[in-house]
Design a protein around this motif. Sequence first.
Motif, PDB file in Angstrom:
ATOM      1  N   GLU A 136       0.845  -1.200   0.000  1.00 54.15           N
ATOM      2  CA  GLU A 136       0.000   0.000   0.000  1.00 54.15           C
ATOM      3  C   GLU A 136       0.879   1.247   0.000  1.00 54.15           C
ATOM      4  O   GLU A 136       0.604   2.212  -0.725  1.00 54.15           O
ATOM      5  N   TRP A 137       1.956   1.216   0.787  1.00 55.51           N
ATOM      6  CA  TRP A 137       2.901   2.338   0.801  1.00 55.51           C
ATOM      7  C   TRP A 137       3.539   2.519  -0.576  1.00 55.51           C
ATOM      8  O   TRP A 137       3.663   3.655  -1.065  1.00 55.51           O
ATOM      9  N   LEU A 138       3.940   1.425  -1.215  1.00 54.43           N
ATOM     10  CA  LEU A 138       4.517   1.509  -2.562  1.00 54.43           C
ATOM     11  C   LEU A 138       3.546   2.163  -3.543  1.00 54.43           C
ATOM     12  O   LEU A 138       3.936   3.006  -4.357  1.00 54.43           O
ATOM     13  N   ASN A 139       2.297   1.768  -3.464  1.00 58.72           N
ATOM     14  CA  ASN A 139       1.288   2.289  -4.387  1.00 58.72           C
ATOM     15  C   ASN A 139       1.107   3.794  -4.218  1.00 58.72           C
ATOM     16  O   ASN A 139       1.110   4.554  -5.195  1.00 58.72           O
ATOM     17  N   ARG A 183       8.623  -9.718  -6.481  1.00 59.78           N
ATOM     18  CA  ARG A 183       9.715  -9.607  -7.454  1.00 59.78           C
ATOM     19  C   ARG A 183       9.897  -8.156  -7.887  1.00 59.78           C
ATOM     20  O   ARG A 183      11.030  -7.653  -7.996  1.00 59.78           O
ATOM     21  N   ASP A 184       8.780  -7.458  -8.124  1.00 57.19           N
ATOM     22  CA  ASP A 184       8.849  -6.031  -8.493  1.00 57.19           C
ATOM     23  C   ASP A 184       9.587  -5.233  -7.427  1.00 57.19           C
ATOM     24  O   ASP A 184      10.421  -4.371  -7.737  1.00 57.19           O
ATOM     25  N   ALA A 185       9.252  -5.511  -6.159  1.00 54.91           N
ATOM     26  CA  ALA A 185       9.840  -4.739  -5.060  1.00 54.91           C
ATOM     27  C   ALA A 185      11.352  -4.965  -4.972  1.00 54.91           C
ATOM     28  O   ALA A 185      12.129  -4.016  -4.813  1.00 54.91           O
ATOM     29  N   LEU A 186      11.782  -6.224  -5.082  1.00 58.06           N
ATOM     30  CA  LEU A 186      13.220  -6.510  -5.004  1.00 58.06           C
ATOM     31  C   LEU A 186      13.984  -5.831  -6.135  1.00 58.06           C
ATOM     32  O   LEU A 186      15.083  -5.308  -5.939  1.00 58.06           O
TER      33      LEU A 186
END
Length: 533
Positions: A136-139, A183-186
């Motif tokens: 949610e923070w990433l978004n 995977r996106d986050a890494l």
Amino acid sequence: MNYNFFTKNKTTTPQNQPIPGREAEMIKGRSGGWMFNAGIWQMLRRCLLVGTAQSTYYAGKQELTEDFVAVVKQAVAENPSRVAEEILYASDGRAINNSAPIFALVLLSMGETPEAKQAFGEIFPQVVRTGSHFYEWLNYTKSLRGFGKIVREAGKTWLSREDVKGLAYQLLKYQQRQGFTNRDALRLFHVKPPTENHRQLYEWVVKGWAELPSEIPSQALAQIWWYEWLKRNPSETHQAILQGRLTHEMAAPVGNMDKQAWQLLFQEMPIGAMLRNLGSLTELGVLRADETTNLSRIEAVLNNKEHLRKGRIHPIDVLKALKTYESGGRLGRSKKTWSPVPRIVDILEKAVELSFDVVEPTGKVFMHAVDVSGSMGSLVADMGLSCCEIATTMALVTAKAEKNYMIRGFATEFRELNITAKDSFSSAVQKASNQNFGGTDASVAYDWMIKNKFKADVVCFWTDSESWAGYKHPSQALAEYRKKVNPDVKAVYVTLTPYRITLVDPQDPLSWDLAGFDPGTPRIIQMLAQGEL
């Protein structure tokens, strides 16, 4: 004929006009009434606790959130450390959910000063606790500001935490959310593994396991091994749940889920998941009136104040669960139906009361004035509950803790609701919800108490604060009540919407404005009654 009616000193002012001489302290509400300006810090706390992602009676969610953003930015410019404290306060189980604190956290990271950046970094891991919070923070970050240096640092730190087992749990339980995958986050944060366990975890995230290792690589990766084993052996779901301690989010997508599988999950189910799955477990037959062992576990978990606190279970979550469960599936998003088990309803009733912070009776006399006007019928956030239902619940919790009280409803008259401490929360909510009509005039509570010479020590208003229909302001009616009945009465206004208005006269030392939905509100009211604050 003379003009004495115009020239003599007036003690009252219609609520659709500001009080003469106090214009600079007042603002016009969305209802057309004039109220005192609550200021940015009171507004900030309200927005964090209540949220702005749902329309209210008087304002849409876009308008409310624009106000929220403006307030956070102004507060960050004035005192970023205090903003960080408010975010932490709300995030620690006091906000109805963690979305508003996470949203404000992103706005804090956008502050221009080094102090704002530092405050963001210090509180980040305490606010972003789960994989769901992280995505949610990433978004919000992607939409509002992009991925600059301090964001990348926070993301890297979160994904390379020392507790590899805990990190693996989060990455397995929440494999994708909000348009992002693990995977996106890494890849986004270019995370380098600090240990061999981290390396193996990241490798699983990015590539998966084409071949299942013959042995569990390490204790930190045990749940992932059992998840991968279950994918290859779905008929062995019971063994995977039992030995791998898998949650329902891990097992359900890949296993064969029968009643026994859910029974095994139930035995280890965390308190939040238990609340959300009561209906499903009842439909499956795991929870039945004759399954006394399972019902005893429900009671042991949900009727334990320490469990509720550690699980950051908000009282409104419990109230929502009670209302949904009682409906048998007619309410909420579930397409399932079930026959509610009476003992579970009783357990949930008790859990609502326990989830608030109250102590022994103070011995003071309380008048609870619950706003039952038409505007209070609007829903709060995604709870499926109205402002009026939540206000009634909070008033009843406070009343149940005391011996001397009265609960009445106000709109343009002060109505008898026939609610007592013997009411269940369900019956009290029903009584108040049937009253949602009429304009709003908070002064009628004081008029009734003057007429009936009701001597209260504390008057508690549970309201959206949009009082507009009266011929005098509530603060003027309170002054009249003090003059005629009790000069020492204390007034508490609990505001249940994220508006920048208050019915509290800032020059009145015996009146307080509290932000709604805080589980600690009943206890704070008791402390104010006793003169402890």
